[in-house]
Scaffold this motif. Structure first.
Motif, PDB file in Angstrom:
ATOM      1  N   ASP A   1       0.809  -1.214   0.000  1.00 20.15           N
ATOM      2  CA  ASP A   1       0.000   0.000   0.000  1.00 20.15           C
ATOM      3  C   ASP A   1       0.845   1.268   0.000  1.00 20.15           C
ATOM      4  OD1 ASP A   1      -2.227  -1.575   0.089  1.00 20.15           O
ATOM      5  OD2 ASP A   1      -2.413  -1.513   2.269  1.00 20.15           O
TER       6      ASP A   1
ATOM      7  N   PRO B   1       3.327   3.336  -2.179  1.00 18.36           N
ATOM      8  CA  PRO B   1       4.026   3.523  -3.443  1.00 18.36           C
ATOM      9  C   PRO B   1       5.455   4.018  -3.214  1.00 18.36           C
ATOM     10  CG  PRO B   1       1.842   4.531  -3.512  1.00 18.36           C
ATOM     11  CD  PRO B   1       2.093   4.138  -2.100  1.00 18.36           C
TER      12      PRO B   1
ATOM     13  N   ASP C   1       5.690  -2.690  -4.653  1.00 15.50           N
ATOM     14  CA  ASP C   1       4.399  -2.164  -5.082  1.00 15.50           C
ATOM     15  C   ASP C   1       4.441  -1.888  -6.580  1.00 15.50           C
ATOM     16  OD1 ASP C   1       6.180   0.140  -3.891  1.00 15.50           O
ATOM     17  OD2 ASP C   1       4.897   1.053  -5.416  1.00 15.50           O
TER      18      ASP C   1
ATOM     19  N   SER D   1       3.851   0.743  -8.341  1.00 16.04           N
ATOM     20  CA  SER D   1       4.527   1.972  -8.760  1.00 16.04           C
ATOM     21  C   SER D   1       6.036   1.809  -8.736  1.00 16.04           C
ATOM     22  CB  SER D   1       4.100   3.128  -7.849  1.00 16.04           C
ATOM     23  OG  SER D   1       2.703   3.306  -7.885  1.00 16.04           O
TER      24      SER D   1
ATOM     25  N   SER E   1      -1.315   4.895   5.517  1.00 17.03           N
ATOM     26  CA  SER E   1      -1.567   3.497   5.178  1.00 17.03           C
ATOM     27  C   SER E   1      -1.235   2.572   6.350  1.00 17.03           C
ATOM     28  CB  SER E   1      -0.739   3.099   3.950  1.00 17.03           C
ATOM     29  OG  SER E   1      -0.937   1.750   3.632  1.00 17.03           O
TER      30      SER E   1
ATOM     31  N   ALA F   1      -1.857   8.014  -2.177  1.00 16.47           N
ATOM     32  CA  ALA F   1      -1.398   7.117  -3.247  1.00 16.47           C
ATOM     33  C   ALA F   1      -1.717   7.704  -4.617  1.00 16.47           C
ATOM     34  CB  ALA F   1      -2.054   5.744  -3.086  1.00 16.47           C
TER      35      ALA F   1
ATOM     36  N   GLY G   1      -0.010   6.429  -7.833  1.00 21.33           N
ATOM     37  CA  GLY G   1      -0.216   4.999  -7.617  1.00 21.33           C
ATOM     38  C   GLY G   1      -1.685   4.640  -7.641  1.00 21.33           C
TER      39      GLY G   1
ATOM     40  N   GLU H   1      -2.702   1.126  -6.145  1.00 18.19           N
ATOM     41  CA  GLU H   1      -2.698   1.085  -4.686  1.00 18.19           C
ATOM     42  C   GLU H   1      -3.887   1.874  -4.135  1.00 18.19           C
ATOM     43  OE1 GLU H   1      -0.023   1.930  -6.540  1.00 18.19           O
ATOM     44  OE2 GLU H   1       1.147   0.089  -6.289  1.00 18.19           O
ATOM     45  N   ALA H   2      -4.183   3.017  -4.765  1.00 17.97           N
ATOM     46  CA  ALA H   2      -5.315   3.834  -4.325  1.00 17.97           C
ATOM     47  C   ALA H   2      -6.622   3.068  -4.473  1.00 17.97           C
ATOM     48  CB  ALA H   2      -5.363   5.132  -5.127  1.00 17.97           C
TER      49      ALA H   2
END
Length: 950
Positions: A71, A73, A152, A154, A364, A390, A395, A398-399
C-alpha cells in the motif's frame, strides 16, 4: 552458532555480477538477481556491496517489504533517496530544487501541494535518475533494491523506467527477488518479461549450493560430527539460510520449517520476544521511536531486548534509528505463530502510537493497524487519506485497493460513502478497469437516496465512465439529476454536473441543446478558473459533427489551451486524443501521431497507462505507426503498458499487434487470435481488426471455408454496438474480395459461400458509400473494393476493359499512397503489376515490382515478398542471382546457419538472446542480399555459394 568466516561458494556468480555492474572498470550496469528464499541472494548482495565500497562507491539500499509495502508507493525508493541525502545532502538538495518531485521520497520533507497533486512516475523517474547520476559523478553509486517480489506496482514501474533509460554516470543498479514466490499471476511475473527484453539488463540466477560448498558452510557454523553435518546438509537442500537456521536452532531437525525458523526466536528472553513480535506485526523497517511507543519498555530494557535480538541474528540495524529482520521468513513465521488476541493487541498498540504521533508512520500504516485491531472509524479516515496520498504519488492501483477497503469497512449510511465510492471508481478506471468503476457507482446509486452535492458528484462520475462502457441509455437522466441537485450552487460540483449534461446531450445527438448548455458551463469554468473542466468541455464540442459550433475556432482554442496551460490531468489526455483523431480523419497521420504521443506522455507522467483515453491514445498511436509503415516503432508502441493487464484493454493491444504481425510475417501464432476472441462482445473495433487480420491468415493457409462464419460473427458484433453505417465495412468487403482474388481453384461450395458473403458485404459497403462523406482512408478502400471486384470479373473470364482495370488499380495505388499507408500501397501495386504483365507491358510491371520489393525490405514484410512470387507473369531474379553486392555480416552468417537447421524467428531469437523482431529483420536482410524469396531458397543459395558448412 559461529558466523561463517566468509561467503561460501558463489565466486563465479560474484564475478559475473561485479563485471555486469561495471564495478571494476568504474562504469555502470543493471543486474536482476533471482533465487529461492534463503538461497544466498542477500549474502551475495553484501559481498557485491563490499566490492563497491572498496572501489570507493556509495552503496544505498532500498527494501521492498511484505504486507505493509503493497500500500506504500515507492517505498524502497524512499529509503534509498533518504540514504543518498544522508551521504550527500548538498547534492540531493540541489537535485530536489530542480526536480521538486524528489521531495515526495525524502523522509521528513514537505512537498508543495502542486507537486503532490501532479507527481507521476515520469517526474519521479527523472528525479531519482538525476539524484543517482549527480551523486555518481563524484564517487560512483551502487543502488540495491532487495526483495522486488514484494514491490508495489509503482516501484516496479519506476524500476522499469530506470532500467530502460540507463545511466551515463557510474551507477550500478541491482534488483533481487525470490524466484520461488513467483507464479503466473504474481504481479512481478509480467514485469520480469519486460526486463528480460532490455539489452542493458543482466540476469543472474542463484541455484542451490553444491554439496561440497554446503559441507564447508556447515563446518564453518558448528563443531557437530559428520553424521549431524550430513543430516543438516541433506535437509537444507542447498539452501544456505535453511542450513544456518537448522544449526542455530540447536540441531532441531523438524520437518516443519516454520518451527525451525521459530527455534532461534524461542531462545530469546521475554522482553526480546515482545520486541520481535512487534517488529513482525509491523512487517517492514521499524523505527526506534515507534517501537518504543508500542512495546512500552523502559529505554534501558528496550536496548537490552534489541541487543539480544540482534545478537541472536533475528533483527539487524537498518539505518541510524531503525531495525528489520535479518530474513523475512523469520518475520513471517513469528507473525503466523501469534495468537489472534496477541496480534489484535499489537495492531491496536501500533494504531494508538501512530494516532498520537502521525510522523512515526504513514496513513496506510495507521489504516492497516486500525482495521486489524477493530477500530473501524480510524481505519476509514486513515484509509481515505492513504488513498488520496497514493493517487497524489501516482499509484492508482494502490489507491484503488485502499478506497475499496474503506468501502468494505464503512457503514452504508456514512455521509462520506458517496465521495469514497466516486474516488474508488475513478481509481479503478485509472487502472483500466472501467467496468468496475461503473459498477461501483451504479451499485451506490441504487442503494442511496441522498439528495446532496456528493450524490451529484457521483452522478457526474457515472456519466463520464458509463458512456465508455456502453451502459444502458440513462445517461441524460442521470446528468439532469446531478444538475437539479446542484441548482443554486456556483462551485466545482455544479460545473461537474453541467459538463456531464453537455456530454450526455452530445451523445444523444441533441447538439443545439448541448451548445446552449455549454455556454453556461464555460462561463462558470472561466469564473472558477477550472482549466481541466474547461478543456473537457471544449473537447466535447470539437467532437461534434454539427453546424451548431464553429469547429475551426474551437479546435484552435483547444489546441492553444493544452499547449499554453499544460496540465497532468485526464482532461488534457482526452483533448490531445480528440485532436489526434481529427488529424487522423483528415489524413494527417504524422500530426495525429504527435497529438497521440502528447496524450500518452501525460498518461505516463500521471501513472495512468490503463485509463480510458490514456490507453486509447497509446493504442491509436501504435495503429497510426503501422499505417505509416513504421513497423519497429509500432511494435514498441503496441507493447502494452503494465503489468497488470486489464481486459478488454489488453486484448485491444493484442488485436493491433495481430494486425502488425500479419503485415510483417507470413504465419502468426494462432494462439494470439484465440486469446482475443473472448473479448469480441466487449469491443467492436477489437473484433473487426482481429477478424480482418485472421481472414488474411486463413487465406494464406487455404482455410477459406472458415472465413464466412468468422466474418458474419464479427459483423454481428459491429451491428449490435455501432449499427450498419460504419465505414470500416468498405474495408471488410475489399479484404474478402482480395482473398477471393488470390484463392485460385476452390471447392465449388466454398466458393459459393465466399461469393455470397462478398455480395452481402458489398451491398452494405455501397450503402455506406452512398450515404455521404468518406474520409481519405475510406476513399482508398472504396477504390480498392471497385478494383478487386473488377479484377474478380477479369479472373472469371468476363469481358473487362483492360484500360478500366489498369485505371482502377492505379487509382487505388494513388489513394493509399496519398493516405500514407505503404503496406496497402504495395499490396495494390502487386495487383497493378500483375495486370500490367498480363496486358503486355512487362517493363512497367517490373517497375512496380521493384517498388514493392523496396517496401518489403524497408518495412520489413514477408507477405509482400511471397505475394509477388504468386503473381503469374512476373519474373523474379533467377535462383542464386545476387540482388546486392553486400556481404553477410557475422550476425547474419550466424542466423543463416540456424535457418539451415529449420529454426523459426522465435527460436533464433531465444538461442541468440535477441528479440523475435530483430531476428525477423536479420532474416529479411539475408533474403534480400541472397536474392531469395523464401527461407528455404536462401539456404539453397547459401549452400551453392559455399556460405554454409556441410
Amino acid at each position: 552458532m559461529r558466523e561463517p568466516r566468509s561467503m561460501v561458494g558463489r565466486s563465479q556468480e560474484l564475478d559475473h555480477v561485479v563485471d555486469a555492474l561495471g564495478l571494476a572498470e568504474g562504469a555502470g550496469g543493471v543486474v536482476v538477481l533471482s533465487g529461492d528464499a534463503g538461497i544466498g541472494k542477500t549474502r551475495l548482495l553484501r559481498e557485491v556491496a563490499g566490492v563497491a565500497a572498496g572501489a570507493g562507491r556509495l552503496v544505498v539500499v532500498g527494501h521492498c517489504v511484505a504486507e505493509a509495502g503493497a500500500d506504500l508507493p515507492y517505498l524502497p525508493f524512499t529509503e534509498m533517496i533518504t540514504e543518498l541525502h544522508a551521504a550527500a545532502p548538498d547534492v540531493i538538495d540541489q537535485v530536489a530544487a530542480t526536480h521538486p518531485a524528489l521531495a515526495q521520497l525524502l523522509a521528513g520533507a514537505h512537498a508543495r501541494a502542486d507537486v503532490r497533486s501532479s507527481t507521476g512516475p515520469g517526474q519521479l523517474a527523472e528525479a531519482v535518475h538525476a539524484a543517482l547520476a549527480r551523486v555518481a559523478t563524484t564517487r560512483g553509486v551502487l543502488a540495491v533494491i532487495e526483495d522486488a517480489h514484494w514491490a508495489d506496482h509503482s516501484s516496479r514501474d519506476l524500476l522499469t523506467l530506470l532500467m530502460t533509460r540507463g545511466f551515463a554516470a557510474p551507477v550500478g543498479l541491482i534488483v533481487s527477488y525470490r524466484s520461488d514466490d513467483l507464479h503466473r499471476r504474481h504481479p512481478l511475473h509480467p514485469t520480469l518479461g519486460v526486463w528480460a527484453r532490455l539489452s542493458e539488463v543482466t540476469r543472474v540466477h542463484l541455484d542451490p549450493l553444491p554439496t561440497p560448498d554446503m559441507w564447508t558452510l556447515v563446518r564453518d557454523l558448528t563443531d557437530a560430527d559428520d553424521p549431524q553435518v550430513a543430516d543438516i546438509v541433506g535437509r537444507a537442500g542447498g539452501n544456505a539460510f535453511f542450513a544456518e537456521e537448522l544449526v542455530a536452532g540447536g540441531n532441531v531437525l523438524g520437518a516443519d520449517l516454520g518451527r525451525v525458523l521459530l527455534a532461534r526466536f524461542e531462545q530469546l528472553d521475554p522482553d526480546a520476544q515482545r520486541v520481535v513480535r512487534a517488529a513482525a506485526v509491523m512487517g517492514r523497517r521499524l523505527g526506534h521511536d515507534l517501537l518504543q511507543a508500542v512495546v512500552e519498555l523502559s529505554p534501558d530494557a528496550l536496548d537490552a531486548a534489541l541487543t539480544a535480538a540482534i545478537d541472536h541474528h533475528t533483527l539487524e540495524p537498518a539505518g541510524e534509528d531503525g531495525y528489520r529482520f535479518r530474513h523475512a521468513l523469520v518475520a513471517e513465521a513469528i507473525r503466523d505463530d501469534l495468537l489472534p488476541a496477541q496480534r489484535r493487541r499489537l495492531h491496536a498498540a501500533f494504531a494508538a502510537a501512530l494516532t498520537a504521533r502521525p510522523e512515526l508512520g504513514t496513513a496506510s500504516d495507521l489504516a492497516r493497524h486500525a482495521a486489524a485491531s477493530g477500530d473501524i472509524e480510524t481505519a476509514v479516515s486513515a484509509g481515505i487519506a492513504a488513498g488520496e496520498a497514493a493517487l497524489a504519488l501516482g499509484g492508482p492501483r494502490e489507491a484503488s485497493g485502499l478506497f475499496e477497503q474503506v468501502l468494505t469497512l464503512m457503514a452504508e449510511h456514512d455521509p462520506r460513502r458517496d465521495d469514497a465510492t466516486a474516488q474508488a471508481a475513478y481509481a479503478a478506471a485509472a487502472t483500466g478497469d472501467v467496468a468496475r468503476g461503473v459498477h461501483l457507482i451504479a451499485d451506490r446509486l441504487a442503494h442511496s437516496e441522498s439528495a446532496s452535492p456528493a450524490r451529484a458528484r457521483l452522478l457526474a462520475g457515472y456519466v463520464t465512465l458509463a458512456r465508455v462502457y456502453d451502459e444502458p441509455p440513462d445517461l441524460l437522466a442521470r446528468a439532469r439529476e446531478a444538475v437539479a441537485l446542484t441548482e443554486g450552487l456556483a462551485d466545482r460540483t455544479r460545473l461537474q454536473a453541467l459538463v456531464a449534461e453537455v456530454q450526455a446531450l452530445a451523445d444523444a445527438d441533441r447538439y443545439r441543446d448541448a451548445a446552449t448548455a455549454s455556454e453556461v458551463a464555460l462561463a462558470l469554468a472561466d469564473r472558477l478558473e477550472a482549466t481541466d473542466l474547461a478543456t473537457d468541455l471544449r473537447t466535447i464540442l470539437v467532437s461534434w459533427d454539427s453546424d451548431e459550433v464553429d469547429l475551426p475556432k474551437l479546435e484552435a482554442r483547444l489546441l492553444d489551451l493544452v499547449r499554453n496551460q499544460p496540465l497532468n490531468d485526464p482532461t488534457h489526455v482526452r483533448a490531445y486524443y480528440r485532436l489526434g483523431l481529427m488529424e487522423y480523419s483528415r489524413g494527417n497521420l504524422p500530426k495525429a501521431l504527435a497529438h497521440l504521443d502528447a496524450a500518452a506522455a501525460i498518461a505516463d507522467r500521471m501513472n495512468r497507462p490503463w485509463g480510458v483515453f490514456e490507453s486509447f491514445s497509446r493504442l491509436t498511436a501504435g495503429r497510426v505507426a503501422v499505417l505509416l509503415g513504421r513497423f519497429a516503432d509500432a511494435e514498441r508502441r503496441l507493447s502494452p503498458p503494465g503489468p497488470p493487464f486489464p481486459q478488454p484493454g489488453y486484448a485491444g493491444f493484442l488485436a493491433d499487434r495481430l494486425v502488425l504481425d500479419t503485415a510483417r510475417d507470413w504465419q502468426v501464432d494462432p494462439a494470439l487470435f484465440e486469446s482475443i476472441l473472448p473479448y469480441w462482445p466487449d469491443d467492436a473495433l477489437l473484433a473487426l481488426l482481429s477478424m480482418l487480420a485472421q481472414v488474411e491468415l486463413l487465406g494464406r493457409a487455404k482455410r477459406l471455408d472458415e472465413i464466412p462464419p468468422l466474418v458474419g460473427r464479427a459483423v454481428k458484433v459491429m451491428d449490435r454496438q455501432w449499427g450498419t453505417r460504419e465505414q470500416i465495412q468498405i474495408r471488410i468487403a475489399a479484404t474478402v474480395a482480395s482473398i477471393l482474388g488470390d484463392a485460385g481453384s476452390l471447392d465449388p461450395d466454398v466458393r459459393q459461400r465466399l461469393e455470397a458473403t462478398l455480395e452481402a458485404l458489398t451491398g452494405r459497403a455501397r450503402d455506406v458509400i452512398a450515404a455521404g462523406w468518406l474520409g481519405p482512408e475510406s476513399v482508398a478502400w472504396a477504390a480498392r473494393l471497385d478494383a478487386e471486384l473488377l479484377h474478380l470479373r477479369w479472373l472469371a473470364g468476363e469481358q473487362v476493359d483492360p484500360d478500366a482495370l489498369l485505371a482502377g488499380w492505379r487509382t487505388t495505388v494513388a489513394a493509399f499512397e496519398s493516405w500514407g499507408d505503404p503496406y496497402q500501397t504495395a499490396r495494390s501495386r502487386i495487383r497493378l503489376a500483375a495486370v500490367l504483365a498480363a496486358s503486355g507491358d512487362p517493363a512497367a510491371a517490373r517497375a512496380e515490382v521493384k517498388l514493392v520489393r523496396a517496401t518489403a525490405l524497408a518495412l520489413p514484410s514477408e507477405p509482400l515478398r511471397r505475394l509477388l512470387d504468386d503473381v503469374p507473369g512476373l519474373n523474379r531474379a533467377p535462383r542464386g542471382t545476387r540482388t546486392s553486392d553486400q556481404r553477410l555480416t557475422a550476425r547474419e552468417s550466424e542466423i543463416l546457419a540456424l535457418l539451415a537447421l529449420g529454426r523459426s524467428n522465435g527460436q533464433i531469437g531465444k538461442q541468440l538472446f535477441i528479440s523475435t523482431k530483430t531476428a525477423s529483420v536479420h532474416v529479411s536482410n539475408i533474403l534480400a542480399k541472397l536474392g531469395a524469396a523464401s527461407r528455404g531458397e536462401a539456404v539453397a543459395i547459401a549452400r551453392q555459394r559455399g556460405l554454409l558448412a556441410d
